[in-house]
Enzyme design. Sequence first.
Site, short mmCIF file in Angstrom:
data_model
loop_
_atom_site.label_atom_id
_atom_site.label_comp_id
_atom_site.label_asym_id
_atom_site.label_seq_id
_atom_site.Cartn_x
_atom_site.Cartn_y
_atom_site.Cartn_z
N HIS A 70 0.99 -1.14 0.03
CA HIS A 70 -0.24 0.32 -0.18
C HIS A 70 0.82 1.61 0.33
CE1 HIS A 70 -3.53 2.58 1.41
NE2 HIS A 70 -2.87 3.42 1.44
N GLU A 71 1.86 1.61 1.24
CA GLU A 71 2.31 2.50 1.24
C GLU A 71 3.46 2.26 -0.69
OE1 GLU A 71 1.70 4.90 3.12
OE2 GLU A 71 0.85 3.44 4.48
N HIS A 115 2.09 4.53 -2.61
CA HIS A 115 1.72 5.85 -2.48
C HIS A 115 3.49 6.90 -3.31
CE1 HIS A 115 -2.12 6.78 -0.52
NE2 HIS A 115 -1.65 6.49 0.29
N HIS A 137 3.38 6.48 -6.67
CA HIS A 137 2.28 7.94 -7.24
C HIS A 137 3.84 9.59 -6.87
CE1 HIS A 137 -1.53 9.75 -6.83
NE2 HIS A 137 -1.33 10.15 -7.93
ZN LIG Z 1 -2.27 5.26 2.36
#
Ligand SMILES: [Zn+2]
Length: 519
Positions: A286-287, A290, A293
């Site tokens: 998940h991290e 980011h 991104h």
């Molecule tokens: Zn998050």
Amino acid sequence: MVVDRKEDLRGLSDNQMASVAAAAKAEHKEGKFVIQLQNTTGQPLLGSLQNRQLRERIMQTSLARNSHGGEFDTRNIVTRTAQLRAEKAKLLGYANWAAYQLEDQTAHDVPTVNKLLTDLAPPAVANAKREAADMQKIVDQEKGGFQIASWDWPSYSEKVRKARYAFDESELRPYYELNHVILDGVFFAAGKLYGLTFKERHDIPVYQPDVRVFEVYDRDGKPLALFLGDYYARPSKRGGAWMNAYVQQSDLFGTKPVVANHLNIPKPPPGEPTLLTHDEVRTAFHEFGHALHGMFSKVKYPRFSGTSVPRDFVEYPSQVNEMWATWPEVLKNYAKHYKTGEPIPQALLDKVIAAEKFNQGYKTTEYLSATLLDQAWHQLNPSEVPKDAVAFEAEALHKAGVDFPPVPPRYRSFYFSHAFAGGYSAGYYSYIWSEVLDADTVEWFKEHGGLKRENGDRFRAMLLSRGGSADALGLFKNFVGRDPYVEPLLKRRGLDHAQSENGASRRTETETLQRGGVR
Ligand SMILES: [Zn+2]
């Protein structure tokens, strides 16, 4: 809450007993026990306590917080805040506070958010009622002689979980060694999808000795970014997990990104391997979503760089990246026993994945109820703000069809800091909105062959590289070629009627956006 008698605490573990005794001692109530309530309606000890009366007392105390008189009563603060916000929105030319707040979010307007909630509430409540019926069977078999109430839910759902999905987390962890997870899992997936390669650097100063630095090379072999992996918990570290961009990409200033992932994995004793839980593995993916991104950002102005996107959009790319954690080709590459190198047994993994969809009716309903309250208070015009906040709340839940007492809202208005104190007023829906986009995109990847450069390159070019420089919903629509569908989310959460046993889950946890970073 003070509990006088030890026998009322039957069912607590030794650790839980020690902490309620320590809490009593800290308040100079030696010989008694103190249960500290946490700021959600549900309370952790409800799952263990066997004394039904005490469970009820805890739940009633939790639900009544800040709305029964005394110096901590927030009822007037809630109505006053709603009033002032409604007036402010009107002065600014909006119909209500929600309309004002939503305008620059991805969802954009009140009808869109209301439609989302209207679509989701009936299947969520229907599933919660099914789950309640499963638990009622156990109560009846045990000749309990009562109807399942909100204070019984955690302990009885735990019984259902054990019967259906029992597995021991400790069986799993030897297959989830930190280095394997990061290098052969997280980085491996990014290599397959985007052509990235990683080289660890030991010549760059770090603020903490166990922080790792990687040079990230792009598909053409040129340096793209620096990635810092700060994985271990330490006493001075904030809790949870988050990404931060220490240097943001910007063509204006010619800066390349320096991004970090911060997790809180307990550090093992020296010489021992770091073995993760399934949840920690998913958090690592998940991290890193980011982080991608941030690293793929290709914009002129820092204002729009990387994760500088609307709040109801920011969790979307990171949630999509979670899909690779259990993607067979990726999983096979990293989930190996740290001693023997054996791959993770499929049967064990199947249990883990099946357990993720468990209790989704409850989780979705408690979240949606809080979301509906947040919208109800913020969709009022100044003349509609009620005097009686408690009655208004009950009415709002009833009108929305989510007033099912065994599943109370995750937050009642009177301790709902997201909506009334933090920056989430009219914005608590964001988690599920991001998840609609996420589930839809996961379906897109599956339909287009999954883990392929072609797919990764498209996601990067049309979405990840654009940061906040274009309309967020427009980016999504360009990528999938249409408006978002809610069906993939229903399927994932097992909330679609036809296939109620399908799909995995996501957390709708209470993450808070921090300045300069995202969780
Ligand atoms: Zn998050």
